[in-house]
Scaffold this active site. Structure first.
Site, PDB file in Angstrom:
ATOM      1  N   GLY A   1       0.833  -1.188   0.000  1.00 32.34           N
ATOM      2  CA  GLY A   1       0.000   0.000   0.000  1.00 32.34           C
ATOM      3  C   GLY A   1       0.868   1.238   0.000  1.00 32.34           C
ATOM      4  O   GLY A   1       2.096   1.156   0.029  1.00 32.34           O
ATOM      5  N   GLY A   2       0.220   2.372  -0.007  1.00 28.68           N
ATOM      6  CA  GLY A   2       0.960   3.613  -0.072  1.00 28.68           C
ATOM      7  C   GLY A   2       1.726   3.936   1.197  1.00 28.68           C
ATOM      8  O   GLY A   2       2.622   4.782   1.178  1.00 28.68           O
ATOM      9  N   PHE A   3       1.398   3.281   2.303  1.00 26.71           N
ATOM     10  CA  PHE A   3       2.013   3.643   3.579  1.00 26.71           C
ATOM     11  C   PHE A   3       2.771   2.494   4.223  1.00 26.71           C
ATOM     12  O   PHE A   3       3.189   2.582   5.370  1.00 26.71           O
ATOM     13  CB  PHE A   3       0.936   4.154   4.539  1.00 26.71           C
ATOM     14  N   GLY A   4       2.945   1.398   3.523  1.00 27.03           N
ATOM     15  CA  GLY A   4       3.675   0.294   4.113  1.00 27.03           C
ATOM     16  C   GLY A   4       3.419  -1.005   3.391  1.00 27.03           C
ATOM     17  O   GLY A   4       2.975  -1.023   2.248  1.00 27.03           O
TER      18      GLY A   4
ATOM     19  N   THR B   1       2.276  -5.437   3.831  1.00 29.11           N
ATOM     20  CA  THR B   1       1.578  -6.448   4.623  1.00 29.11           C
ATOM     21  C   THR B   1       2.246  -7.794   4.380  1.00 29.11           C
ATOM     22  O   THR B   1       2.488  -8.179   3.230  1.00 29.11           O
ATOM     23  CB  THR B   1       0.088  -6.523   4.240  1.00 29.11           C
TER      24      THR B   1
ATOM     25  N   ASP C   1     -13.307   1.837   4.075  1.00 29.21           N
ATOM     26  CA  ASP C   1     -12.614   1.314   2.894  1.00 29.21           C
ATOM     27  C   ASP C   1     -13.212  -0.008   2.424  1.00 29.21           C
ATOM     28  O   ASP C   1     -12.489  -0.956   2.103  1.00 29.21           O
ATOM     29  CB  ASP C   1     -11.120   1.141   3.210  1.00 29.21           C
TER      30      ASP C   1
END
Length: 557
Positions: free
Chosen positions: A46-49, A51, A169
């Site tokens: 994702g844009g922030f990290g 998984t 989301d």
């Protein structure tokens, strides 16, 4: 060995961020974090990290999901501030306990092999395929399949919204069809992503925070203004249903020039489902359904009208499933009060408690004297005459049903209360008190069985179901739960003396009060600062205290 970001930029081995675009880079498989979590493989970016699938070395290599947040903050102070923001959101996730939500495990800070401090969120791993993957592999869903999907997922939204949480989301790739029981599981709450966006904005000087929500799925108020309401999730769920029905992306179904959804020509669904989706997709939040419960009721409302029943054939319903009093002691139907504020009639503790739920009559054909309720085959639902059977003592298995007609909800509330071994009189009074506090305009008036009070009757059941959720989450022992309704101030005085006399080890009365308050207000945050009624919520406070006292006694022996 060089590392490449998703944009193809080359980076040196050991880098945590791309030197060209700043994108977080993957951690290698096999790395162990905090001597506990061993990374198995990458799951999503994702844009922030990132998984990862990981193994918990402290729990027999049980698989879990690690979500890494790499906000690119510089310095220990900034990282600590970022951690505080994430922990606040993680705390909200920790309080969510539902079988169709991944269990939150912990939020922690860990130093990678390269010496970079990162923040991680650990959750249960859900085995299964996302609905996005299912759509790609098998094609579009039928109307019946989408109806079942909605009916199974809407109770989850009812639960999280009751906890004052909005998902933000909802989309096919954030819902997993669990392999074990074929139930949809809601993952990836947008609140955590919003915190990540805020951290980037606040501590890196990269401008205003991004508004979280998937383009095409999130409603206008969320994407442009950052405002979210429970029915913002309903909007996104409706778009998800359209995508499953048509197999097309939202942008292919929405006319951005006219600002209208153009999906009816793509599929042929029943007028009922069409009307429901249309209302869920209303541009103005005020024109949509207020909550998920309303959508579920609309989906399960039979098309044909329920015939009028002969009330004179009905008898008082025993909500406990206990054997009622002999017929000669019962009130005639003409003298019974129609009331959601269920009236508890008990001459003494040894006599069975009988409840009068007059407003249930229009839905019930008859009540059998041994406490079994039979419902005739009326339109969409059929009930056997064994609704009040004693359930297994597994409270979690008695979650709110997807079938929300009144009789089914009654059965569910009764079964869950019985499984918890909580007294009927106490539980009914507890729900009644909460109901009338939420509706002070009623001035305690009885509810009617007509359509005008349908929403209020629904509220009563919703409060009952939510109260059962909280009683389950309190994790009290059966013995403690059985005493609910009988605790007095004398009990607390006794515990206070025992603590002061050292009978609870080093445990003090101040610790007892503090820890009881902490747990109670975690369950009932809206009651903070208010005076508790001794015979309703005050009983739960005492029960939590009693549980703590018992634990300390066992520990000190």
């Amino acid at each position: 060995m060089p590392l490449y970001c998703n944009q193809g930029h080359k980076n040196q081995n050991g880098s945590r961020f791309c030197i060209e675009c700043g994108e977080p880079l993957w951690l290698p498989a096999g790395e162990v974090l905090e001597k506990r979590y061993r990374l198995v493989r990458q799951l999503a970016a994702g844009g922030f990290g990132r998984t990862y699938l990981a193994e918990n070395l402290h729990r027999f290599n049980e698989r879990c999901v690690l979500k890494e947040f790499a906000p690119q903050v510089q310095g220990d102070h900034e990282l600590e501030k970022a951690k505080e923001l994430f922990e606040r959101e993680a705390g909200a996730l920790y309080n969510l306990k539902h079988p169709q939500l991944p269990r939150f495990l912990e939020f922690f800070q860990a130093e990678t092999k390269t010496g970079v401090n990162c923040l991680f969120l650990a959750q249960d791993y859900i085995e299964g395929d996302t609905y996005y993957d299912l759509l790609r592999s098998r094609g579009s869903f039928s109307e019946d399949e989408v109806r079942q999907f909605l009916c199974k997922l809407l109770p989850v939204l009812t639960y999280i919204h009751a906890q004052k949480v909005v998902h933000r989301d909802i989309a096919p790739d954030n819902i997993i069809l669990r392999s074990t029981d074929k139930m949809p599981v809601l993952i990836d709450f947008g609140g955590v992503k919003q915190v990540a966006a805020t951290v980037v904005s606040r501590f890196t000087g990269l401008g205003m925070p991004t508004l979280i929500g998937k383009q095409g799925y999130a409603p206008e108020e969320q994407m442009r203004q950052g405002k979210v309401y429970p029915n913002s999730d309903l909007y996104a769920l409706a778009v998800t249903a359209l995508v499953l029905l048509t197999g097309k992306e939202p942008q292919d179904l929405y006319d951005s020039y006219k600002g209208t959804w153009q999906w009816r020509k793509e599929i042929n669904v029943s007028p009922q489902l069409e009307a429901i989706l249309q209302k869920m997709l209303a541009y103005q939040p005020g024109d949509r359904y207020t909550n998920a419960e309303e959508v579920l009721q609309a989906l399960q409302t039979p098309l044909q009208k329920i015939p009028t029943l002969n009330i004179s054939q009905l008898r008082t319903i025993n909500i406990l499933g206990r054997k009622p009093e002999p017929t000669r002691n019962r009130q005639s139907p003409e003298n019974q009060t129609h009331s959601t504020k269920t009236q508890v009639m008990a001459a003494n503790a040894n006599k069975p408690i009988k409840l009068n739920l007059g407003w249930l009559r229009p839905l019930l054909m008859k009540a059998i004297t041994v406490g079994l309720v039979g419902l005739a085959a009326t339109s969409a639902w059929v009930f056997a005459n064994a609704i009040m059977r004693t359930p297994s003592l597994n409270p979690i298995a008695q979650r709110s049903p997807t079938n929300t007609n009144t009789a089914a909800r009654l059965q569910n509330v009764v079964s869950r209360r019985q499984a918890l071994q909580i007294r009927e009189a106490f539980f009914v009074g507890l729900v009644d008190d909460s109901f009338h506090r939420q509706h002070p305009d009623l001035n305690g008036r009885s509810l009617k069985s007509d359509a005008q009070d349908a929403a209020l009757r629904n509220d009563w059941f919703t409060i009952a179901e939510q109260m059962l959720d909280k009683l389950e989450q309190a994790e009290l022992s059966p013995a403690i739960r059985r005493r609910l309704g009988t605790y007095t101030e004398k009990d607390y005085t006794t515990w206070h003396k025992q603590a002061n006399q050292g009978q609870l080890g080093n445990y003090t009365s101040d610790e007892l009060t503090r820890q009881t308050n902490q747990k109670f207000y975690r369950l009932f945050p809206e009651e903070r600062g208010k005076k508790l009624k001794l015979n309703t919520l005050g009983q739960i406070w005492y029960a939590i205290a009693a549980e703590r006292v018992n634990q300390q006694k066992q520990a000190s022996q």
